[in-house]
Design a protein around this motif. Structure first.
Motif, short mmCIF file in Angstrom:
data_model
loop_
_atom_site.label_atom_id
_atom_site.label_comp_id
_atom_site.label_asym_id
_atom_site.label_seq_id
_atom_site.Cartn_x
_atom_site.Cartn_y
_atom_site.Cartn_z
N ALA A 131 39.13 84.34 -13.67
CA ALA A 131 39.47 84.19 -15.12
C ALA A 131 39.16 85.60 -15.65
N VAL A 132 38.05 86.28 -15.32
CA VAL A 132 37.96 87.60 -16.21
C VAL A 132 38.90 88.68 -15.59
N ARG A 133 39.60 88.09 -14.79
CA ARG A 133 40.92 89.10 -14.17
C ARG A 133 42.25 88.74 -14.57
N THR A 134 42.09 88.04 -15.62
CA THR A 134 43.43 87.40 -16.12
C THR A 134 43.53 87.96 -17.50
N PRO A 135 44.89 88.24 -18.13
CA PRO A 135 44.74 88.85 -19.41
C PRO A 135 44.57 87.82 -20.66
N ALA A 136 43.69 86.86 -20.21
CA ALA A 136 43.45 85.64 -21.35
C ALA A 136 42.93 86.24 -22.51
N ALA A 137 43.20 85.74 -23.76
CA ALA A 137 42.75 86.21 -24.71
C ALA A 137 41.24 85.83 -25.32
N TYR A 138 40.75 84.78 -24.52
CA TYR A 138 39.58 84.22 -24.76
C TYR A 138 39.06 83.30 -23.56
N ILE A 139 37.54 83.78 -22.95
CA ILE A 139 37.27 83.12 -22.08
C ILE A 139 35.91 82.57 -22.42
N GLY A 140 35.88 81.10 -22.73
CA GLY A 140 34.55 80.48 -23.37
C GLY A 140 33.83 79.78 -22.22
N VAL A 141 32.56 79.60 -22.23
CA VAL A 141 31.80 78.92 -20.99
C VAL A 141 30.40 78.22 -21.82
N ASP B 110 21.51 82.30 -15.39
CA ASP B 110 21.64 82.04 -13.89
C ASP B 110 23.02 82.20 -13.56
N ARG B 111 23.99 81.85 -14.33
CA ARG B 111 25.44 82.06 -14.11
C ARG B 111 25.89 83.72 -14.06
N LEU B 112 25.20 84.60 -14.81
CA LEU B 112 25.40 85.80 -14.95
C LEU B 112 25.02 86.51 -13.47
N GLU B 113 23.76 86.03 -12.96
CA GLU B 113 23.29 86.80 -12.05
C GLU B 113 24.16 86.02 -10.78
N ARG B 114 24.91 85.01 -10.67
CA ARG B 114 25.54 84.64 -9.62
C ARG B 114 26.83 85.36 -9.65
N LEU B 115 27.38 85.63 -10.96
CA LEU B 115 28.62 86.40 -10.87
C LEU B 115 28.47 87.85 -10.49
N ARG B 116 27.29 88.40 -10.91
CA ARG B 116 27.04 89.82 -10.52
C ARG B 116 27.08 90.05 -8.99
N ALA B 117 26.46 88.75 -8.30
CA ALA B 117 26.39 88.63 -6.63
C ALA B 117 27.99 88.70 -6.20
N GLU B 118 28.75 88.15 -6.95
CA GLU B 118 30.02 88.17 -6.52
C GLU B 118 30.85 89.30 -6.58
N GLY B 119 30.11 90.45 -7.43
CA GLY B 119 30.77 91.79 -7.19
C GLY B 119 31.32 91.88 -8.71
N LEU B 120 31.27 91.33 -9.96
CA LEU B 120 31.78 91.48 -11.07
C LEU B 120 30.96 92.30 -11.98
N THR B 121 31.79 93.38 -12.42
CA THR B 121 31.17 94.29 -13.30
C THR B 121 30.56 94.00 -14.56
N GLU B 122 29.87 94.63 -15.32
CA GLU B 122 29.35 94.59 -16.55
C GLU B 122 30.37 94.41 -17.52
N ALA B 123 31.46 94.89 -17.58
CA ALA B 123 32.50 95.09 -18.39
C ALA B 123 33.34 93.79 -18.12
N GLU B 124 33.35 93.45 -17.08
CA GLU B 124 34.31 92.07 -16.88
C GLU B 124 33.32 90.85 -17.30
N LEU B 125 31.97 90.74 -17.21
CA LEU B 125 30.96 89.89 -17.70
C LEU B 125 31.09 89.97 -19.24
#
Length: 368
Positions: free
Chosen positions: A278-288, A297-312
């Motif tokens: 989702a964070v690599r789409t042009p979506a206007a809003y991504i709510g969780v 916990d979710r942020l740590e898992r996403l960082r482990a998948e290689g997501l950057t702080e800008a994407e998070l």
């Protein structure tokens, strides 16, 4: 639109009043319209009641033969208080008479709108041109003319860009379409398909959010991998219900800059692959959705998948505004409020604790 199309289809001449631009706390956005029939019936609104009486009379004058006119009402105008526009804003309306001769492509526009096919209508509203001339722009063709081929080409190109963004507003040109000049004003009204709301997670909170999303004008899709929960019967207000792994569905569907994504699953096996995509789409809003512990916990898992702080940083997590919501319906209002605030740049604070204009200015068409 339906009343206008019906009247024109029956061969009647109808007055059409359209908001073409607003400033500060204007009550309606560009594109709001009111039709005045030959029988004297008024349908629609351009100001929520402030100036309806004045523009109704103006529409009747235009129907009787007066040329189309661009009229401004605002606090700096002595007439503003007389007609009731005391909200502190300024509103420009364009008043024209519409019939089969002045707007022969109107029925084609109506067919496209009914079929949810994108179409834009460009109208010359001021300047040294054919005031009231229309150019209808589809992604692959045009109909009508604003008075010259070069002007038509320039406006059609810009209108398609605005249509892609679902934007409506004024563009300025020279008499022959020169973009560096501004003596000719063209109002471009986009009739784009409804923006999409993708709701992942077939839970009770999703059912409430679907209702609110549809009320706000979104085309709402509910997606969940569990067929026992993702059923049309549980989500009667959804435009579609999809049984599929969330990340697989996201990869197979269209996401644009008007799409909002709401992830309500709060289950890592669904959330992590979905949010990574989702964070690599042009979506206007991504709510969780989720607790603060779930969020961490979710942020740590996403960082482990290689997501950057800008994407998070694109994630609105936990989603919603702090209004004390508890029930699914209250939570849906909280989420919707955050979506609206992110769209218009609102602070989410109580209006009594803020100062300045109440309504934010929409992105200007000239900024495209």
């Amino acid at each position: 639109m339906r009343e206008l199309v019906a009247a024109v289809g029956d061969g009647e001449r109808t007055g059409l009043v359209t908001v073409v631009s607003t400033f500060r706390s204007a009550p309606r956005q560009p594109g709001a319209s009111m039709a005045v029939t030959q029988a004297g019936e008024a349908v629609g609104s351009v100001s929520g009641g402030c100036i309806e009486g004045a523009v109704y009379e103006l529409a009747q004058e235009v129907m009787a033969g007066r040329p189309p006119v661009l009229q401004r009402y605002g606090v700096s105008d002595d007439d503003a208080f007389a007609v009731g526009l005391t909200c502190g804003g300024i509103i420009d309306v364009f008043v024209e008479a519409v019939d089969r001769d002045t707007f022969p492509a109107l029925l084609d526009v109506a067919e496209s709108v009914e079929a949810s096919s994108p179409v834009a209508v460009a109208t010359v509203v001021a300047g040294p041109g054919e005031i009231g001339a229309h150019l209808v722009v589809w992604p692959d063709r045009v109909a009508g003319s604003l008075g010259g081929a070069r002007l038509d080409d320039a406006v059609a190109d810009d209108a398609r860009g605005m249509l892609d963004q679902g934007m409506t507003g004024i563009r300025r040109y020279g008499a022959s379409g020169e973009r560096r000049l501004d003596d000719l004003q063209v109002f471009v009204q986009s009739f784009a398909p409804r923006p999409r709301m993708l709701v992942f997670g077939a839970i009770d909170f999703a059912a409430a959010l679907v209702r609110v999303g549809r009320f706000l004008g979104y085309h709402v899709t509910v997606c969940d991998a569990r067929p026992v929960f993702a059923t049309p019967r549980r989500f009667p207000d959804a435009d579609e219900v999809v049984v599929k792994w969330p990340h697989d569905y996201l990869a197979s569907t269209t996401v644009d800059s008007r799409t909002v994504i709401c992830v309500l699953t709060h289950d890592p096996k669904f959330d992590v692959p979905l949010l990574a995509a989702a964070v690599r789409t042009p979506a206007a809003y991504i709510g969780v959705m989720g607790s603060r512990r779930t969020h961490d916990d979710r942020l740590e898992r996403l960082r482990a998948e290689g997501l950057t702080e800008a994407e998070l940083a694109r994630l609105a997590s936990p989603l919603g505004l702090d209004i004390g919501a508890r029930t699914p319906e209250e939570t849906a209002v909280s989420i919707a409020a955050e979506i609206i605030a992110s769209r218009w740049g609102g602070s989410g604070r109580r209006l009594r604790d803020t100062s300045g204009p109440i309504h934010r200015e929409p992105l200007a068409a000239d900024a495209l």
